[in-house]
Design an enzyme around this catalytic site. Structure first.
Site, PDB file in Angstrom:
ATOM      1  CG  ASP A 287      57.686  18.586  83.249  1.00 40.31           C
ATOM      2  OD1 ASP A 287      58.984  18.873  84.003  1.00 40.31           O
ATOM      3  OD2 ASP A 287      56.803  18.668  83.489  1.00 40.31           O
TER       4      ASP A 287
ATOM      5  CE1 TYR B  17      54.672  14.143  89.476  1.00 41.34           C
ATOM      6  CE2 TYR B  17      55.043  11.793  89.737  1.00 41.34           C
ATOM      7  CZ  TYR B  17      54.395  13.023  90.051  1.00 41.34           C
ATOM      8  OH  TYR B  17      53.127  12.860  90.870  1.00 41.34           O
TER       9      TYR B  17
ATOM     10  CG  HIS C 156      55.537  17.330  92.988  1.00 40.03           C
ATOM     11  ND1 HIS C 156      54.268  18.339  92.926  1.00 40.03           N
ATOM     12  CD2 HIS C 156      55.623  16.767  91.734  1.00 40.03           C
ATOM     13  CE1 HIS C 156      53.745  18.256  91.849  1.00 40.03           C
ATOM     14  NE2 HIS C 156      54.384  17.573  90.926  1.00 40.03           N
TER      15      HIS C 156
ATOM     16  CD  GLU D  25      53.638  20.850  87.710  1.00 40.95           C
ATOM     17  OE1 GLU D  25      54.183  20.619  86.802  1.00 40.95           O
ATOM     18  OE2 GLU D  25      52.704  20.009  87.925  1.00 40.95           O
TER      19      GLU D  25
ATOM     20  CD  GLU E  81      58.361  21.414  86.160  1.00 44.33           C
ATOM     21  OE1 GLU E  81      59.257  21.099  85.453  1.00 44.33           O
ATOM     22  OE2 GLU E  81      57.218  21.119  86.133  1.00 44.33           O
TER      23      GLU E  81
ATOM     24  CD  GLN F 242      48.065  17.287  86.091  1.00 41.44           C
ATOM     25  OE1 GLN F 242      48.033  18.196  86.405  1.00 41.44           O
ATOM     26  NE2 GLN F 242      49.501  16.512  86.408  1.00 41.44           N
TER      27      GLN F 242
ATOM     28  CE1 TYR G  14      45.364  11.333  86.664  1.00 38.23           C
ATOM     29  CE2 TYR G  14      47.309  10.143  86.635  1.00 38.23           C
ATOM     30  CZ  TYR G  14      46.340  10.491  87.205  1.00 38.23           C
ATOM     31  OH  TYR G  14      46.022   9.858  88.436  1.00 38.23           O
TER      32      TYR G  14
ATOM     33  CE  LYS H 185      51.350  18.901  84.172  1.00 40.37           C
ATOM     34  NZ  LYS H 185      52.024  19.515  85.254  1.00 40.37           N
TER      35      LYS H 185
ATOM     36  CB  THR I  96      56.463  20.227  90.930  1.00 40.19           C
ATOM     37  OG1 THR I  96      55.603  20.462  89.935  1.00 40.19           O
ATOM     38  CG2 THR I  96      56.134  21.537  92.046  1.00 40.19           C
TER      39      THR I  96
HETATM   40 CA    CA Z   1      55.797  19.601  85.589  1.00 35.90          CA
END
Ligand code: CA
Length: 411
Positions: free
Chosen positions: A122, A124, A129, A195, A197, A236, A240, A249, A345
């Site tokens: 994934d 970013y 975002h 999210e 995506e 999260q 994180y 996630k 996102t």
């Molecule tokens: Ca994501």
């Protein structure tokens, strides 16, 4: 193009699209099909009529649990299969026009996961975002971390919990820190979020030690799908640092069933945002590498109308797929057919174009009103979240269908 088969002018699955997916009829084997209007074209049945004879492929490749083996034939075959179907559907004298048995209504078939996902990454890559998140959680003056404009930030996710549209998921449980003065609790997440995506599917493997250049990247990408990266914001926030996303996630990500090929998306290519500062040479690219894809997200509580809460567009992405793949393989890490890479996102500049409830409700400080009453800060039990996407240029429409998922209460 003038197809002889009836296709509604607003259908996502126009003659210009022809996406691939895996379907089955009750008690029958899974097969590979192409979506045409509200029908599915059974490629195994089509192949049995001899339509692909000059490609010299075994018809049995179309009787398969996943698209992986078909995709592995390479674009020299898969692009031709799509082109042949396009041509046949526009030729009145086509053998398909006299063989109704090769078509099924989409409402009569069950769709399945299109690919066996080996690895999932994934990214970013939306600057809006990343800026919103940095503003909320760190420092509005330094919302982007120093690396953000130099490389497409990403993390390795879980392939095992990627599920198909239509499959319900459960609210996850995990550690959350309710108050900085207390110890963490183990409980059901109270901040489940979507999210918005898009994912791309690897169509050609690379060897360990090799890097894929931005110039060659499109040869390694089979197609795209809609991707909902479910996230538990309270979990999260606590977990994180320092290694990034983990259990907040990995409980589920949902995808749409039809894979739209890069060839079908070609007419919708656009330039992305200007990248400043200039990127390192291995991330430089030529030409337009973004795509103009309209995206929307809706929330539908149980027994209530649907409310569109976000209207975004894939073209806002700061980093494009070619750069993401070039960066991913720049250290020699290999990719395999069926690997899935999600964009991160997708948020735009306007408040109604944000791609998560975290941003739309600004961390819960601005509830989002729903049609038919009530509001949402995050997703509640029995809410259905639906993402849709389509490209349009004149009368040409190429759509993604939808990814629709209901959030059930915690197990
Ligand atoms: Ca994501």
């Amino acid at each position: 193009m003038q197809p002889w088969i009836e296709i509604d002018k607003d259908s996502d699955f126009s003659i210009y699209n022809l996406p691939f997916g895996v379907f089955s009829l009750i008690n029958k084997n899974k097969k590979i099909g192409i979506a045409v209007g509200d029908m599915v074209l059974d490629l195994h049945a089509v192949s049995s009529l001899g339509v692909f004879d000059k490609l010299n492929i075994d018809s049995e490749v179309f009787v398969s649990t996943y698209l992986n083996d078909f995709i592995s034939l390479g674009k020299q075959i898969t692009v031709k299969v799509r082109e042949i179907i396009q041509k046949e559907l526009c030729d009145n004298s086509s053998i398909l026009n006299s063989n109704e048995s090769v078509f099924f209504k989409q409402i009569d078939v069950t769709m399945h996961m299109p690919v066996k996902v080996g690895d999932y990454t994934d990214f970013y890559s939306s600057i809006e975002h990343a800026t919103n998140i940095g503003t909320m959680f760190r420092d509005p003056k330094n919302a982007l971390l120093p690396n953000w404009k130099h490389l497409p930030v990403g993390y390795h996710g879980r392939a095992s919990s990627i599920v198909l549209s239509g499959q319900d998921i459960h609210r996850p449980k995990g550690q959350v820190l309710l108050n900085t003065n207390t110890d963490p609790q183990f409980q059901a997440s109270s901040r489940v979020d979507f999210e918005l995506e898009m994912g791309f599917i690897i169509g050609k493997k690379s060897s360990l030690g090799d890097s894929v250049s931005t110039k060659d990247a499109e040869k390694f990408i089979f197609g795209k799908i809609l991707f909902n990266d479910w996230s538990a914001r309270d979990m999260q926030k606590w977990e994180y640092v320092p290694l990034g996303p983990f259990l907040a996630k990995s409980f589920a990500s949902s995808i749409s069933p039809w894979v739209i090929t890069l060839e079908a998306l070609e007419p919708f290519k656009v330039s992305g945002p200007l990248q400043d500062p200039k990127v390192l040479p291995y991330l430089e690219f030529d030409g337009a590498k973004n795509y103009d894809i309209n995206l929307e997200v809706s929330i539908q509580p149980e027994k209530q109308k649907e409310t569109t809460v976000s209207n975004s567009n894939f073209k806002y992405m700061y980093w494009n797929m070619c750069q993401q793949l070039a960066h991913h393989t720049s250290n020699g890490c290999n990719v395999n057919v069926g690997d899935m890479m999600a964009s991160g996102t997708i948020s735009g500049k306007d408040e109604n174009s944000y791609g998560s409830m975290l941003e739309l409700s600004w961390a819960g400080s601005k509830p989002v009103s729903l049609n038919g009453g009530g509001s949402r800060k995050f997703i509640e039990d029995n809410d259905t979240v639906t993402m849709r996407g389509y490209c349009k240029k004149g009368s040409i429409r190429v759509g993604f269908g939808e990814v629709k998922t209901k959030l059930l209460k915690t197990l």
